[in-house]
Write a protein that holds these residues in place. Structure first.
Motif, short mmCIF file in Angstrom:
data_model
loop_
_atom_site.label_atom_id
_atom_site.label_comp_id
_atom_site.label_asym_id
_atom_site.label_seq_id
_atom_site.Cartn_x
_atom_site.Cartn_y
_atom_site.Cartn_z
N ALA A 52 -1.04 5.83 2.21
CA ALA A 52 -0.53 4.78 3.10
C ALA A 52 0.32 3.81 2.29
O ALA A 52 0.21 3.74 1.06
N LEU A 53 1.16 3.07 3.00
CA LEU A 53 1.98 2.02 2.38
C LEU A 53 2.74 2.54 1.17
O LEU A 53 2.73 1.94 0.09
N LYS A 54 3.43 3.64 1.37
CA LYS A 54 4.15 4.28 0.26
C LYS A 54 5.48 3.60 -0.05
O LYS A 54 6.04 3.79 -1.13
N LYS A 55 5.98 2.80 0.90
CA LYS A 55 7.31 2.22 0.74
C LYS A 55 7.28 0.77 0.24
O LYS A 55 8.33 0.16 0.09
N ILE A 61 5.43 -8.71 1.36
CA ILE A 61 4.06 -9.06 1.73
C ILE A 61 3.17 -8.94 0.49
O ILE A 61 3.20 -7.92 -0.21
N ASP A 62 2.41 -9.97 0.21
CA ASP A 62 1.54 -9.97 -0.97
C ASP A 62 0.14 -9.45 -0.67
O ASP A 62 -0.46 -8.76 -1.49
N LEU A 112 -0.66 3.66 10.42
CA LEU A 112 -0.32 3.42 9.01
C LEU A 112 1.19 3.29 8.82
O LEU A 112 1.65 2.43 8.06
N GLU A 113 1.93 4.13 9.49
CA GLU A 113 3.40 4.06 9.41
C GLU A 113 3.90 2.73 9.97
O GLU A 113 4.83 2.12 9.43
N ALA A 141 -9.46 -0.94 4.06
CA ALA A 141 -9.23 0.46 3.69
C ALA A 141 -7.86 0.67 3.05
O ALA A 141 -7.68 1.62 2.28
N LEU A 142 -6.92 -0.19 3.35
CA LEU A 142 -5.53 0.06 2.94
C LEU A 142 -5.31 0.05 1.42
O LEU A 142 -4.53 0.87 0.93
#
Length: 234
Positions: free
Chosen positions: A124-127, A99-100, A86-87, A114-115
């Motif tokens: 996940a994808l916190k940034k 990224i769209d 995930l990181e 799942a993301l």
């Protein structure tokens, strides 16, 4: 339709390959699609974070090296190196951003589906910005109880396109995934676990989905108008 001074940009898509393959292999698989589709998408292909830890099913078909996103047990309920995965995807989205949306095949499709839910839960994808859409080819849901609770407890609200193959061993699981998605678009094909070509029935569905996600993106100011704006004095 483009407004004067603005142009529509292509949706930028991070593409996640199948188990023990590679970004280059997925590129070759997806490039079977017609130019009428490929020209409307900005596709970014990356390798998984881990070298394949065993034999690849595509040996003799596609050249190595091969990669995997994470490891799992025989019944697909326990995962190793998942947090690192995930990181890594977060970092890829920053490096290649903005990224769209996501396109995934097989293991990459399971991840892609799942993301959005994991991102909504802050897992996940916190940034990076919120995922706007997903394209799932030969996908399924995770089976881990903890991941199921986190990823699918709420419906996946972003637009989703799903490829379901008649002979795909994951078809029942890909069909189950549809229940977790709000208004999923489905393309059925006669093949097995593969990235299928787009025929006369599936191509219009694909193009319609691409048009839909394109309309979600803001227009970009053209260079000419930007330069004119720079010359205006207060």
């Amino acid at each position: 339709m483009e407004s004067e001074g603005y142009q529509i940009r292509k949706p930028r898509v991070l593409c996640l390959h199948g188990y023990r393959t590679s970004g280059d292999i997925l590129r070759k698989q997806v490039c079977k699609w017609p130019e009428s589709v490929l020209s409307k998408l900005d596709l970014v292909f990356v390798d998984g974070p881990f070298p394949a830890q065993g034999k690849s099913d595509v040996e003799g078909i596609f050249d190595p090296p091969y990669y995997e996103w994470f490891q799992f047990n025989k019944v697909f309920t326990e995962y190793t190196n998942f947090d690192e995965c995930l990181e890594y995807i977060d970092d890829c989205m920053i490096k290649h951003g903005p990224i769209d949306g996501l396109l995934g095949f097989s293991q990459g499709a399971i991840l892609s589906a799942a993301l959005p839910g994991l991102q909504a839960k802050g897992m996940a994808l916190k940034k990076v910005p919120k995922i706007k859409f997903i394209i799932i080819i030969g996908g399924a849901k995770f089976r881990s109880e903890s991941l199921v609770e986190k990823a699918y407890s709420s419906q996946i609200e972003c637009p989703s396109l799903h490829f379901l193959g008649k002979e795909d061993f994951l078809r029942p699981y890909g069909t189950e995934l549809l229940k977790s998605c709000l208004d999923p678009v489905v393309i059925h094909h006669p093949k097995g676990h593969t990235v299928p070509r787009l025929d006369e029935e599936s191509l219009p569905v694909m193009l319609s989905f691409v048009e839909k996600i394109q309309k979600m993106l803001p227009g970009e100011e053209t260079d000419i108008q930007a330069m004119e704006a720079d010359t205006i004095q207060p």
